[in-house]
Design a protein around this motif. Structure first.
Motif, mmCIF file in Angstrom:
data_model
loop_
_atom_site.group_PDB
_atom_site.id
_atom_site.type_symbol
_atom_site.label_atom_id
_atom_site.label_comp_id
_atom_site.label_asym_id
_atom_site.label_seq_id
_atom_site.Cartn_x
_atom_site.Cartn_y
_atom_site.Cartn_z
ATOM 1 N N SER A 122 -0.749 -2.943 -5.807
ATOM 2 C CA SER A 122 0.216 -1.924 -5.432
ATOM 3 C C SER A 122 -0.388 -0.542 -5.702
ATOM 4 O O SER A 122 -1.082 -0.360 -6.705
ATOM 5 C CB SER A 122 1.490 -2.122 -6.259
ATOM 6 O OG SER A 122 2.451 -1.135 -5.968
ATOM 7 N N GLU A 137 9.505 16.599 -3.830
ATOM 8 C CA GLU A 137 8.658 17.223 -2.805
ATOM 9 C C GLU A 137 9.077 18.655 -2.523
ATOM 10 O O GLU A 137 8.255 19.511 -2.249
ATOM 11 C CB GLU A 137 8.778 16.419 -1.507
ATOM 12 C CG GLU A 137 7.490 15.754 -1.108
ATOM 13 C CD GLU A 137 7.724 14.819 0.057
ATOM 14 O OE1 GLU A 137 7.865 15.303 1.177
ATOM 15 O OE2 GLU A 137 7.787 13.591 -0.185
ATOM 16 N N LEU A 153 0.097 5.116 -12.088
ATOM 17 C CA LEU A 153 1.007 4.712 -13.170
ATOM 18 C C LEU A 153 2.371 4.248 -12.652
ATOM 19 O O LEU A 153 3.267 3.965 -13.434
ATOM 20 C CB LEU A 153 1.219 5.903 -14.130
ATOM 21 C CG LEU A 153 -0.069 6.553 -14.654
ATOM 22 C CD1 LEU A 153 0.250 7.761 -15.522
ATOM 23 C CD2 LEU A 153 -0.897 5.538 -15.445
ATOM 24 N N HIS A 154 2.530 4.202 -11.328
ATOM 25 C CA HIS A 154 3.832 3.803 -10.760
ATOM 26 C C HIS A 154 3.984 2.291 -10.860
ATOM 27 O O HIS A 154 3.136 1.559 -10.358
ATOM 28 C CB HIS A 154 3.910 4.220 -9.293
ATOM 29 C CG HIS A 154 3.874 5.703 -9.087
ATOM 30 N ND1 HIS A 154 2.709 6.407 -9.034
ATOM 31 C CD2 HIS A 154 4.874 6.607 -8.938
ATOM 32 C CE1 HIS A 154 2.987 7.702 -8.849
ATOM 33 N NE2 HIS A 154 4.294 7.847 -8.789
HETATM 34 CO CO1 B1M Z 1 5.349 9.813 -8.514
HETATM 35 N N1 B1M Z 1 4.838 10.265 -6.707
HETATM 36 N N2 B1M Z 1 3.867 10.885 -9.230
HETATM 37 N N3 B1M Z 1 6.054 9.390 -10.274
HETATM 38 N N4 B1M Z 1 6.864 9.146 -7.640
HETATM 39 C C1 B1M Z 1 5.564 9.592 -5.625
HETATM 40 C C2 B1M Z 1 4.880 8.297 -5.228
HETATM 41 C C3 B1M Z 1 5.531 10.708 -4.486
HETATM 42 C C4 B1M Z 1 5.608 10.134 -3.047
HETATM 43 C C5 B1M Z 1 6.634 11.752 -4.735
HETATM 44 C C6 B1M Z 1 6.697 12.813 -3.669
HETATM 45 O O1 B1M Z 1 5.912 13.734 -3.674
HETATM 46 N N5 B1M Z 1 7.624 12.685 -2.739
HETATM 47 C C7 B1M Z 1 4.143 11.416 -4.793
HETATM 48 C C8 B1M Z 1 2.913 10.794 -4.111
HETATM 49 C C9 B1M Z 1 2.335 11.663 -3.009
HETATM 50 C C10 B1M Z 1 1.184 10.992 -2.372
HETATM 51 O O2 B1M Z 1 0.246 10.547 -2.953
HETATM 52 N N6 B1M Z 1 1.274 10.917 -1.055
HETATM 53 C C11 B1M Z 1 4.071 11.269 -6.304
HETATM 54 C C12 B1M Z 1 3.276 12.083 -7.148
HETATM 55 C C13 B1M Z 1 2.568 13.247 -6.477
HETATM 56 C C14 B1M Z 1 3.144 11.849 -8.534
HETATM 57 C C15 B1M Z 1 2.287 12.628 -9.543
HETATM 58 C C16 B1M Z 1 0.882 13.028 -9.059
HETATM 59 C C17 B1M Z 1 3.123 13.857 -9.972
HETATM 60 C C18 B1M Z 1 2.440 14.800 -10.933
HETATM 61 O O3 B1M Z 1 2.107 14.445 -12.026
HETATM 62 N N7 B1M Z 1 2.265 15.999 -10.458
HETATM 63 C C19 B1M Z 1 2.209 11.637 -10.730
HETATM 64 C C20 B1M Z 1 1.009 10.673 -10.640
HETATM 65 C C21 B1M Z 1 0.883 9.819 -11.880
HETATM 66 C C22 B1M Z 1 -0.092 8.679 -11.652
HETATM 67 O O4 B1M Z 1 0.295 7.633 -11.178
HETATM 68 N N8 B1M Z 1 -1.350 8.894 -11.976
HETATM 69 C C23 B1M Z 1 3.493 10.888 -10.543
HETATM 70 C C24 B1M Z 1 4.212 10.349 -11.595
HETATM 71 C C25 B1M Z 1 5.419 9.676 -11.464
HETATM 72 C C26 B1M Z 1 6.221 9.190 -12.656
HETATM 73 C C27 B1M Z 1 5.338 8.547 -13.739
HETATM 74 C C28 B1M Z 1 6.951 10.382 -13.253
HETATM 75 C C29 B1M Z 1 7.262 8.232 -11.967
HETATM 76 C C30 B1M Z 1 6.857 6.740 -11.992
HETATM 77 C C31 B1M Z 1 7.479 5.973 -13.132
HETATM 78 C C32 B1M Z 1 7.220 4.509 -13.007
HETATM 79 O O5 B1M Z 1 6.910 3.944 -11.979
HETATM 80 N N9 B1M Z 1 7.332 3.863 -14.164
HETATM 81 C C33 B1M Z 1 7.192 8.683 -10.504
HETATM 82 C C34 B1M Z 1 8.162 8.332 -9.525
HETATM 83 C C35 B1M Z 1 9.425 7.684 -10.031
HETATM 84 C C36 B1M Z 1 7.975 8.579 -8.137
HETATM 85 C C37 B1M Z 1 8.961 8.335 -6.955
HETATM 86 C C38 B1M Z 1 10.034 9.405 -7.020
HETATM 87 C C39 B1M Z 1 9.633 6.977 -6.906
HETATM 88 C C40 B1M Z 1 8.685 5.769 -6.906
HETATM 89 C C41 B1M Z 1 9.510 4.509 -7.002
HETATM 90 O O6 B1M Z 1 9.642 3.938 -8.073
HETATM 91 N N10 B1M Z 1 10.149 4.106 -5.870
HETATM 92 C C42 B1M Z 1 7.982 8.474 -5.707
HETATM 93 C C43 B1M Z 1 8.692 8.946 -4.444
HETATM 94 C C44 B1M Z 1 9.152 7.781 -3.570
HETATM 95 O O7 B1M Z 1 8.598 6.710 -3.588
HETATM 96 N N11 B1M Z 1 10.142 8.018 -2.779
HETATM 97 C C45 B1M Z 1 6.840 9.210 -6.279
HETATM 98 C C46 B1M Z 1 11.046 2.951 -5.829
HETATM 99 C C47 B1M Z 1 10.228 1.667 -5.609
HETATM 100 C C48 B1M Z 1 11.186 0.463 -5.541
HETATM 101 O O8 B1M Z 1 9.563 1.796 -4.371
HETATM 102 O O9 B1M Z 1 7.260 1.817 -5.463
HETATM 103 O O10 B1M Z 1 7.557 2.332 -2.977
HETATM 104 P P1 B1M Z 1 7.972 1.591 -4.199
HETATM 105 O O11 B1M Z 1 7.853 0.033 -3.895
HETATM 106 C C49 B1M Z 1 8.391 -0.556 -2.728
HETATM 107 C C50 B1M Z 1 7.398 -0.647 -1.565
HETATM 108 O O12 B1M Z 1 6.424 0.397 -1.556
HETATM 109 C C51 B1M Z 1 6.822 -2.010 -1.687
HETATM 110 O O13 B1M Z 1 7.886 -2.786 -2.221
HETATM 111 C C52 B1M Z 1 8.676 -2.001 -3.104
HETATM 112 C C53 B1M Z 1 10.114 -2.422 -2.934
HETATM 113 O O14 B1M Z 1 10.556 -2.293 -1.617
HETATM 114 N N12 B1M Z 1 5.640 -2.270 -2.514
HETATM 115 C C54 B1M Z 1 4.857 -3.342 -2.254
HETATM 116 C C55 B1M Z 1 5.158 -1.662 -3.618
HETATM 117 N N13 B1M Z 1 4.084 -2.301 -4.073
HETATM 118 C C56 B1M Z 1 3.869 -3.353 -3.258
HETATM 119 C C57 B1M Z 1 2.889 -4.351 -3.266
HETATM 120 C C58 B1M Z 1 2.931 -5.322 -2.255
HETATM 121 C C59 B1M Z 1 3.893 -5.282 -1.268
HETATM 122 C C60 B1M Z 1 4.883 -4.315 -1.260
HETATM 123 O O15 B1M Z 1 2.050 -6.325 -2.166
HETATM 124 C C61 B1M Z 1 1.138 -6.510 -3.204
#
Ligand code: B1M
Length: 214
Positions: free
Chosen positions: A147, A53, A100-101
């Protein structure tokens, strides 16, 4: 030799080899995988997001951090998915179209398996019709779990619900949603049956929805 506490730094710097070794060391030491997730792994991904960010990290760094996280998760998954809980029900899970996440979704899927669910993982970028097809295959009482990590893709969730309605399946399945930008308020607004902000909460929610004690 990597130690469990090296997990945070290894994920933050995208060192998949050390992340995998540290996760193995933690499993050998019989540590709780949920504690590793909460203490080191999820905070590391949050810090990756924070750095992204404020332009300290860019997409390549996100990708290598995600690869390291996945390597460590692979080591933890058998333990997460092996609680021996009684079979609870069927779940189809996927990351919505355009998104793609998959790290959070994979974690939720593994923990649902650990919670006794038969889980069909549709992967990432899943279009509404694929959710509908899978819900139909799994039959009455199945849970459709979505998700989304982007504010731009969470809007696919109501489209999936609409598609389930159009297919005559909405009353036959339960819908649960989650992912960083999703909230309880949004879940209520789109007519989902439940929301959780974390993986273990998603398991408790799913068990409640199918009438199994949490
Ligand atoms: Co992306 N990304 N990303 N990214 N990425 C975020 C989400 C972002 C918040 C980063 C930031 O700016 N701080 C931001 C989103 C902003 C927004 O929309 N508000 C962002 C962005 C902007 C992007 C791109 C647009 C970047 C670009 O290309 N310019 C792009 C979009 C691609 C696309 O999807 N079309 C992109 C790409 C990527 C990568 C591919 C490089 C990579 C993902 C790789 C992968 O997943 N294989 C990536 C990553 C790694 C992240 C961050 C850094 C980490 C996500 C993660 O894995 N977290 C993320 C920032 C962040 O989250 N802090 C970010 C760890 C994971 C365990 O947590 O997925 O939240 P999470 O899941 C949690 C809960 O949310 C919940 O339980 C899980 C465990 O506690 N949960 C559920 C999730 N799904 C659930 C479903 C349920 C219940 C609970 O019930 C069904």
């Amino acid at each position: 030799m990597a130690k469990p506490e090296d997990l945070y730094e290894a994920i933050l710097t995208g060192n998949a080899k050390v992340a995998e070794e540290a996760a193995k060391a933690a499993m050998d030491a019989n540590l709780d995988p949920n504690e590793l997730l909460a203490k080191y792994m999820i905070p590391a991904m949050d810090e990756v997001g924070r750095r992204f960010e404020c332009n300290e990290y860019f997409v390549p760094e996100l990708l290598i951090a995600a690869r390291a996280m996945k390597k460590a998760l692979e080591v933890l998954t058998p333990r997460l998915a092996a609680s021996g809980a009684k079979k609870a029900g069927r779940v189809v899970i996927g990351t919505v179209q355009g998104d793609l996440h998959d790290i959070g979704k994979n974690l939720v899927a593994s923990m649902l398996e650990g919670g006794g669910f038969e889980v069909t993982d549709l992967g990432i970028d899943v279009p509404p019709e694929r959710f509908v097809e899978a819900a139909r295959e799994k039959g009455d009482g199945a849970i459709v779990a979505m998700s989304a990590l982007l504010t731009t893709t969470m809007t696919m969730m109501p489209k999936v619900i609409q598609a389930l309605e159009q297919a005559g399946l909405r009353s036959k399945v339960k819908v649960i949603v989650g992912g960083a930008p999703v909230t309880q308020q949004y879940a209520d607004q789109i007519g989902a049956d439940g929301y959780s902000d974390n993986a273990s909460g998603a398991v408790a929610l799913a068990r409640r929805l199918v009438g199994v004690q949490a």
